[in-house]
Design a protein around this motif. Sequence first.
Motif, PDB file in Angstrom:
ATOM      1  N   HIS A  37      69.214  16.533  25.011  1.00 36.71           N
ATOM      2  CA  HIS A  37      70.614  16.781  24.676  1.00 36.71           C
ATOM      3  C   HIS A  37      70.753  17.331  23.264  1.00 36.71           C
ATOM      4  N   THR A  38      71.507  18.443  23.138  1.00 37.29           N
ATOM      5  CA  THR A  38      71.821  19.007  21.818  1.00 37.29           C
ATOM      6  C   THR A  38      73.323  19.135  21.597  1.00 37.29           C
ATOM      7  N   GLY A  39      74.104  19.223  22.665  1.00 36.25           N
ATOM      8  CA  GLY A  39      75.548  19.349  22.532  1.00 36.25           C
ATOM      9  C   GLY A  39      76.039  20.764  22.338  1.00 36.25           C
ATOM     10  N   THR A  40      75.145  21.741  22.259  1.00 39.56           N
ATOM     11  CA  THR A  40      75.538  23.136  22.130  1.00 39.56           C
ATOM     12  C   THR A  40      74.767  23.964  23.161  1.00 39.56           C
ATOM     13  N   PRO A  41      75.322  25.111  23.575  1.00 37.36           N
ATOM     14  CA  PRO A  41      74.628  25.929  24.579  1.00 37.36           C
ATOM     15  C   PRO A  41      73.523  26.803  24.011  1.00 37.36           C
ATOM     16  N   SER A  56      67.660  38.186  35.696  1.00 36.82           N
ATOM     17  CA  SER A  56      67.684  36.739  35.515  1.00 36.82           C
ATOM     18  C   SER A  56      69.047  36.359  34.956  1.00 36.82           C
ATOM     19  N   VAL A  57      69.705  35.388  35.579  1.00 39.22           N
ATOM     20  CA  VAL A  57      70.989  34.887  35.086  1.00 39.22           C
ATOM     21  C   VAL A  57      70.744  33.530  34.449  1.00 39.22           C
ATOM     22  N   VAL A  58      71.087  33.395  33.182  1.00 41.15           N
ATOM     23  CA  VAL A  58      70.887  32.145  32.442  1.00 41.15           C
ATOM     24  C   VAL A  58      72.235  31.470  32.253  1.00 41.15           C
ATOM     25  N   VAL A  59      72.327  30.202  32.693  1.00 42.20           N
ATOM     26  CA  VAL A  59      73.577  29.450  32.607  1.00 42.20           C
ATOM     27  C   VAL A  59      73.317  28.124  31.905  1.00 42.20           C
ATOM     28  N   PRO A  60      73.750  27.945  30.651  1.00 39.57           N
ATOM     29  CA  PRO A  60      73.656  26.622  30.024  1.00 39.57           C
ATOM     30  C   PRO A  60      74.670  25.678  30.661  1.00 39.57           C
ATOM     31  N   VAL A  61      74.256  24.446  30.938  1.00 38.86           N
ATOM     32  CA  VAL A  61      75.113  23.491  31.638  1.00 38.86           C
ATOM     33  C   VAL A  61      75.185  22.201  30.833  1.00 38.86           C
ATOM     34  N   SER A  62      76.394  21.678  30.678  1.00 41.54           N
ATOM     35  CA  SER A  62      76.585  20.423  29.958  1.00 41.54           C
ATOM     36  C   SER A  62      77.713  19.617  30.593  1.00 41.54           C
ATOM     37  N   GLU A  63      77.355  18.682  31.442  1.00 40.82           N
ATOM     38  CA  GLU A  63      78.266  17.709  32.046  1.00 40.82           C
ATOM     39  C   GLU A  63      79.579  18.309  32.531  1.00 40.82           C
ATOM     40  N   GLN A 117      79.225  28.094  32.211  1.00 48.69           N
ATOM     41  CA  GLN A 117      79.225  27.231  33.391  1.00 48.69           C
ATOM     42  C   GLN A 117      80.558  27.230  34.137  1.00 48.69           C
ATOM     43  N   ARG A 118      81.607  27.755  33.539  1.00 48.24           N
ATOM     44  CA  ARG A 118      82.891  27.838  34.232  1.00 48.24           C
ATOM     45  C   ARG A 118      83.316  29.282  34.490  1.00 48.24           C
ATOM     46  N   ASP A 119      82.394  30.218  34.272  1.00 55.70           N
ATOM     47  CA  ASP A 119      82.652  31.615  34.597  1.00 55.70           C
ATOM     48  C   ASP A 119      82.170  31.885  36.024  1.00 55.70           C
ATOM     49  N   GLY A 157      80.858  17.677  35.366  1.00 55.55           N
ATOM     50  CA  GLY A 157      81.534  16.647  36.157  1.00 55.55           C
ATOM     51  C   GLY A 157      81.526  16.974  37.635  1.00 55.55           C
ATOM     52  N   PRO A 158      81.563  15.950  38.478  1.00 57.22           N
ATOM     53  CA  PRO A 158      81.483  16.180  39.934  1.00 57.22           C
ATOM     54  C   PRO A 158      82.715  16.856  40.525  1.00 57.22           C
ATOM     55  N   ASP A 159      83.848  16.830  39.805  1.00 59.45           N
ATOM     56  CA  ASP A 159      85.092  17.385  40.349  1.00 59.45           C
ATOM     57  C   ASP A 159      85.512  18.674  39.646  1.00 59.45           C
ATOM     58  N   ASP A 160      84.558  19.322  38.985  1.00 58.34           N
ATOM     59  CA  ASP A 160      84.885  20.554  38.261  1.00 58.34           C
ATOM     60  C   ASP A 160      84.839  21.726  39.237  1.00 58.34           C
ATOM     61  N   ASP A 161      86.013  22.158  39.702  1.00 59.35           N
ATOM     62  CA  ASP A 161      86.075  23.249  40.669  1.00 59.35           C
ATOM     63  C   ASP A 161      85.548  24.554  40.078  1.00 59.35           C
ATOM     64  N   ALA A 162      85.781  24.763  38.776  1.00 62.39           N
ATOM     65  CA  ALA A 162      85.326  26.002  38.149  1.00 62.39           C
ATOM     66  C   ALA A 162      83.801  26.074  38.153  1.00 62.39           C
ATOM     67  N   PHE A 163      83.132  24.951  37.899  1.00 61.27           N
ATOM     68  CA  PHE A 163      81.666  24.949  37.932  1.00 61.27           C
ATOM     69  C   PHE A 163      81.155  25.202  39.347  1.00 61.27           C
ATOM     70  N   ASP A 164      81.798  24.592  40.321  1.00 64.88           N
ATOM     71  CA  ASP A 164      81.404  24.838  41.714  1.00 64.88           C
ATOM     72  C   ASP A 164      81.569  26.320  42.069  1.00 64.88           C
ATOM     73  N   ALA A 165      82.674  26.928  41.606  1.00 67.13           N
ATOM     74  CA  ALA A 165      82.893  28.350  41.881  1.00 67.13           C
ATOM     75  C   ALA A 165      81.834  29.208  41.189  1.00 67.13           C
ATOM     76  N   CYS A 166      81.419  28.796  39.984  1.00 62.71           N
ATOM     77  CA  CYS A 166      80.364  29.508  39.269  1.00 62.71           C
ATOM     78  C   CYS A 166      79.072  29.497  40.075  1.00 62.71           C
ATOM     79  N   VAL A 167      78.684  28.314  40.551  1.00 59.90           N
ATOM     80  CA  VAL A 167      77.435  28.198  41.313  1.00 59.90           C
ATOM     81  C   VAL A 167      77.514  29.017  42.596  1.00 59.90           C
ATOM     82  N   ARG A 168      78.635  28.916  43.299  1.00 55.65           N
ATOM     83  CA  ARG A 168      78.773  29.680  44.544  1.00 55.65           C
ATOM     84  C   ARG A 168      78.675  31.179  44.291  1.00 55.65           C
TER      85      ARG A 168
END
Length: 662
Positions: free
Chosen positions: A72-76, A6-13, A97-99, A15-26
């Motif tokens: 919302h808590t503001g921390t992962p 199981s891979v657990v990824v905390p996510v917090s905003e 989320q950006r790894d 943004g729609p243009d965050d290339d690093a987040f898109d790369a993480c999901v892919r």
Amino acid sequence: MSVKVSVVVPVSEPGPDDDAFDACVRSLLEQSMPSDEYEVIFADDRSGDGTRERLDAVAAVRPNVRVLHLEHTGTPARGRNVGLAVARGEYVYLLGQRDRLERVALESMYRTAAETDADILIGRVVRGDNPPQRAFSRNRERADVLRDRLLGLPTAHKLFRRAFLDAREIRFPEIQPELSEQAFVLRAYLTAKVIAVLADQICCHIAPPPQEAPDPRAYAAGLRAILDIVDTHSEPGDARERLYAHWFRAGVLRLLGGRHLRTDQRGALFIELRALTAERFPEELDRHLPVHLRARAVLLRSGDLGRLVALGEAARGTSVRAELREVAWDEDTLIMDLAVELIGPDGAPVTFKAEGDRLHWTPPVAGFDLPAPLADVTDAVERARMEVYIRHQDHGLIFFIPVHGEVCRAQEGDRVRVWAVGRARLDVATVALGRPLRPGEWEVHVRMYTGAQQARTRVAGRRGAPLSCVGVLAGRPRRLVIPCWSEQRELSVCVEPRSFAESILLVSPGASVTHREGHVFVVLPVPYVPPSGGPPAELVLRQLAGRGRTITVPALVEPGVPGRFPGQLVAKVPVRRLPGEGHLGNGLWAPHLRVDGGETALRFTLEMNRGRARIQAAGEPGALAVRRSTLGRLLARLPGGRYAVRAAHAIQERYLPTPPAS
């Protein structure tokens, strides 16, 4: 089929243009492990930027993806804990989320964890251009926290057996986010039966850490919580003392030598960490510290913030001078002869004071002397060393190169210089932990440790010395490998250039010119000339000012001696002092190589002045400065001009003095 990971990824905003987040999901969706053998849990911290909807859309078409919508808590920390609570996998991997993961990461890590029966499996991670941790020097079936320096890998990017975490109730505490992650990992380290290391497979690329300064009071409270974990899960003695020394070094003293002391909160941070030091870090720990951190500890305990700031600023000026003496091939192995020395902020070599048979470090701060026992670096200097490593320009992969050499000393009065000389051997077939290097350009870096300080730099060729650029076919299967050079004459090694033209581009800073009978002969090194002689080529020269004229001339490729001397590409260009078509006139000319109908801009410019031509490399002092100028804007609009602008900017920023402020 049961879920393996199981891979657990905390996510917090993100943004729609965050290339690093898109790369993480892919990277998570494209794993080589079958999709029914792993699951991905996104724990969303009530993102309001469309992220929730995007993740829900992914989960709707991917049965192995789940999205947890949290308050919302503001921390992962809470997202990670909830993800751990609902995970179904035999093992759990924690990701930011950006790894991003390598495609084979989960499959490789799970297989190794199962084979070693590990409670924790540490897959190799990469962060920016930092050299790899020593824990990744080889695979380890039974790693030791202290002996194998696992404390230097404090982030949660690891495979944890879920039953192990549940049995010991290991979760992320609600403290400062970075320290929460480290507290989780530390408790797992100290209670695990088996920790294994997978070093020969890159598993995860970690995003840069946050740059904001921590809240001083919350940070100190988090460090106290970590030290409580040490007290709970270790016995008094040497091991506990070394654990405490690690947190004193990494959690307190390093923070007091970096960017955080250049913020408005430095006074509050200093006060909190000084109180924590008096409470939990006795002076006996200082013997486990390198000498420059011993100096910080003394200043911290004495309350001397001014000198502590000055010490940190002085340390920032330390650099490495690396002299590349030779680059040559020994069959399939590239040999690099180096001499390396640390240089202080004043431009002079770093030295130590000789007192009898002992060496002492002198703090570079006026009016501050360390007591002799703390300043003694004799034993540390015995461990001085040079390290050489390569870094892939695009992927950030880093591998150390074997170096054979020695540390040298020379006494000048009562001061002793320390430097290293050595021969690095790059075998492209085995340097990647027994595997061949992947294609692309690999930068060559060197790091020097003297016993008191360390610094690193790119390896560069000497000014005025010829640049070695002989290519060979190396490895099995045979692949073209060439040493190549940046605009600042920094050395890289290119594995499998994409084309004949690219192989010449990479070594084009080594171009030269000669004059003969009203012509300029432009000579470019050719790293490797195929048995066929290579494709037909032309040299295209475009004037960067005036009428923007273009000259195209045929280029003749001459073979060299494989493995010993490069071939060369020679273009004969007519010259006249007066302007005219079809010949070189005064001004700057941008060269391009035309092969098979395509053009490649080369890494130099050609300057004509009074009928004489000279090569102007991008790293050459005195090159044209065009920043923020009308000429610069004009050049940028002309064909090939962008390279000249970029080259001139690099020169000005690297070599020319900045005008004083008015």
